[in-house]
Design an enzyme around this catalytic site. Structure first.
Site, PDB file in Angstrom:
ATOM      1  N   LYS A  71     -18.449  -7.501 -24.352  1.00  0.00           N
ATOM      2  CA  LYS A  71     -18.969  -8.805 -24.886  1.00  0.00           C
ATOM      3  C   LYS A  71     -18.803  -9.799 -24.181  1.00  0.00           C
ATOM      4  O   LYS A  71     -19.777 -10.882 -24.146  1.00  0.00           O
ATOM      5  CB  LYS A  71     -18.378  -9.173 -26.546  1.00  0.00           C
ATOM      6  N   ASP A 103     -21.945 -11.777 -34.835  1.00  0.00           N
ATOM      7  CA  ASP A 103     -20.696 -11.488 -35.505  1.00  0.00           C
ATOM      8  C   ASP A 103     -20.112 -12.603 -36.657  1.00  0.00           C
ATOM      9  O   ASP A 103     -19.940 -12.411 -37.729  1.00  0.00           O
ATOM     10  CB  ASP A 103     -19.474 -11.406 -34.500  1.00  0.00           C
TER      11      ASP A 103
END
Ligand code: S3P
Length: 491
Positions: A71, A103
């Site tokens: 990420k 997220d």
């Protein structure tokens, strides 16, 4: 609908490792619900391979997701970042070389009450970073604790939180909310708790980013009957002879400290039930948000979203098998409730006593009479070991004495398992067991044996339980409650 070139859309997830991901199921179902032709594949890419594999994937895919451990590592390969990816220094969604972070959208959808609360975030990795950031933004006072104290300190200093060593939580004041971003409790380590049990019991909000198992030990702790209500309740109730039982937990057990007031059963459970949520809702919402980035004009009908969410618990259970073990005293309803629970969850049901009867070719009383209790216990343990070794998820009702010894309980912990204690007060059990029929452990004075055994075993049942429930109600209601507590409702 497909791409301008008329071929199906191609999406995917890059990460490492990627086994058992639910993302293909969620994304392909969402694509279909929007009338889009497309597929979603998994690309397991080791960190050292990222630079070599990424350029061609960026060209081939019409948008993709990124997960651990890439990420942050992916940022230098991207042309631009949206505000959330820039803010977090991490991207989980890429579209046309631009990084996004969906997220946080997933987490915000949970709308947890964090404003003005004392919040503990466990873990200091990518998802914990988002939790700290979002909790502070919501107006919480945030403390971070993770296995590596230095990482917590760095994260806390950067975002304006406090850091404490994980070990110091044992003596910490309660927090209003606990948000777990650490892997503690994740399948197959289902017995792990990220925080001391007392903190988990005291919090009014428990949130776990984990969704495998559907209800981690952390969430089950919040959904359980409080130990003191079971232990003290038993002690304050007259048994069938009209006598009041004395406190029963040995001091060494530390479940019911001697200083605990002996409260009537259920007193502690009058405290409002805590809000407990797993990470499945966030998983779904971040996927939906990614689809909306990749397909801005598409419509994902609400009814389909609900339908897809409802597929997820079953998908988790088949990918991450778990043994659901019903434990408790003779007569508490393990077999009937177990059957109902198994049929609700679409799982096989196994009754340990029946397995033994089948293998031995004789009844339980006959085994006791011919071989004696020590032989019975070792046979019981061997049978338990065999059932636990079966593949897949199942519901298992064990005999009331099966998990009483610590070694037997430890056996259950060799597998991903969730132990559910069916609590029924002594007076009710004594009524149910009055004739002692078919129960060699109650030979002699049935009432006396019932009480002695109950007092000996109750603290052990309580200590062994991941989830303790009141099992006095009608079978279907108890089974439905257990299914709910184990996470079998849509996220
Ligand atoms: C026993 C309980 C029985 C059976 C055996 C011993 C016990 O099972 O295993 O009679 O020690 O409590 P149930 O609890 O299902 O009645």
């Amino acid at each position: 609908m497909s791409t301008d070139a008329g071929r199906p859309f191609r999406h995917g997830l890059i990460g490492h490792p990627l086994a058992h991901s639910l993302s293909p199921l969620i994304h392909e179902s969402l694509l279909a619900s929007a009338g889009l032709r497309g597929s979603y594949a998994l690309y397991d890419i080791a960190p050292e391979e990222l630079g070599r594999r990424l350029p061609s994937l960026m060209d081939e895919l019409d948008g993709f997701n990124v997960t651990i451990p890439h990420k942050e590592a992916i940022l230098p390969f991207l042309d631009s970042l949206d505000a959330s990816a820039a803010e977090f220094g991490a991207a989980n969604t890429v579209f046309r070389r631009r990084g996004h972070n969906t997220d946080r959208i997933g987490f915000r959808c949970e709308q947890l009450p964090l404003s003005g609360r004392r919040v503990l975030v466990v873990g200091a990795g990518g998802v914990s970073r988002m939790l700290v950031f979002e909790a502070i933004r919501a107006g919480a006072r945030v403390t971070v604790a993770s296995r590596t104290f230095e990482r917590s300190v760095r994260l806390a200093a950067e975002l304006g939180a406090m850091a404490v060593p994980l070990e110091s939580l044992a003596g910490a004041e309660p927090f209003d909310a606990i948000l777990n971003g650490s892997p503690a409790g994740m399948w197959p380590h289902t017995a792990e708790l990220p925080v001391p049990e007392a903190l988990a019991r005291a919090a009014e909000t428990l949130y776990d980013t984990i969704y495998n198992p559907l209800a981690t030990r952390l969430l089950l702790t919040g959904r359980s009957l409080p130990p003191e209500s079971m232990l003290a309740g038993a002690a304050s109730q007259p048994d069938c002879s009209g006598q009041i039982n004395l406190p029963i937990a040995p001091a060494s057990q530390s479940i019911a400290p001697a200083s605990l007031p002996i409260a009537p059963a259920g007193l502690a459970s009058r405290r409002p039930a805590p809000l407990t949520r797993n990470g499945l809702g966030m998983l779904f919402e971040q996927a939906l948000a990614a689809e909306r980035i990749w397909h801005p004009g598409a419509i994902f009908p609400e009814a389909d979203q609900t339908r897809i969410r409802r597929l997820l618990p079953g998908a988790v259970l088949s990918r991450f098998p778990v043994k659901i073990v019903l434990n408790g005293f003779m007569g508490c309803g393990k077999s009937t409730i177990g059957q109902s629970l198994a049929s609700r969850l679409g799982l096989p049901f196994v009754d340990l006593d029946e397995e033994m009867v089948r293998t031995a070719g004789k009844s339980i009383p006959a085994i006791f009479a011919d071989e004696g209790e020590p032989w019975f216990r070792s046979f019981e343990r061997r049978t338990l070991e065999q059932v636990l070794a079966r593949p897949g998820s199942l519901v298992l009702a064990v005999g009331g004495g099966a998990l009483v010894e610590p070694e037997a309980e430890a056996l259950v912990r060799t597998r991903p398992a969730q132990v559910v204690f069916l609590h029924v007060p002594l007076a009710e059990l004594s009524r149910r067991l009055a004739d002692g029929e078919g129960r060699p452990m109650l030979d002699g004075d049935v009432q006396l044996r019932t009480r002695q055994l109950y007092e000996h075993r109750l603290p052990r049942y309580v200590a062994a339980a991941d989830l303790a429930v009141d099992a006095t109600a009608e079978t279907e209601a108890v089974a439905a409650g257990i299914a709910r507590s184990l996470g079998f409702d849509s996220p």
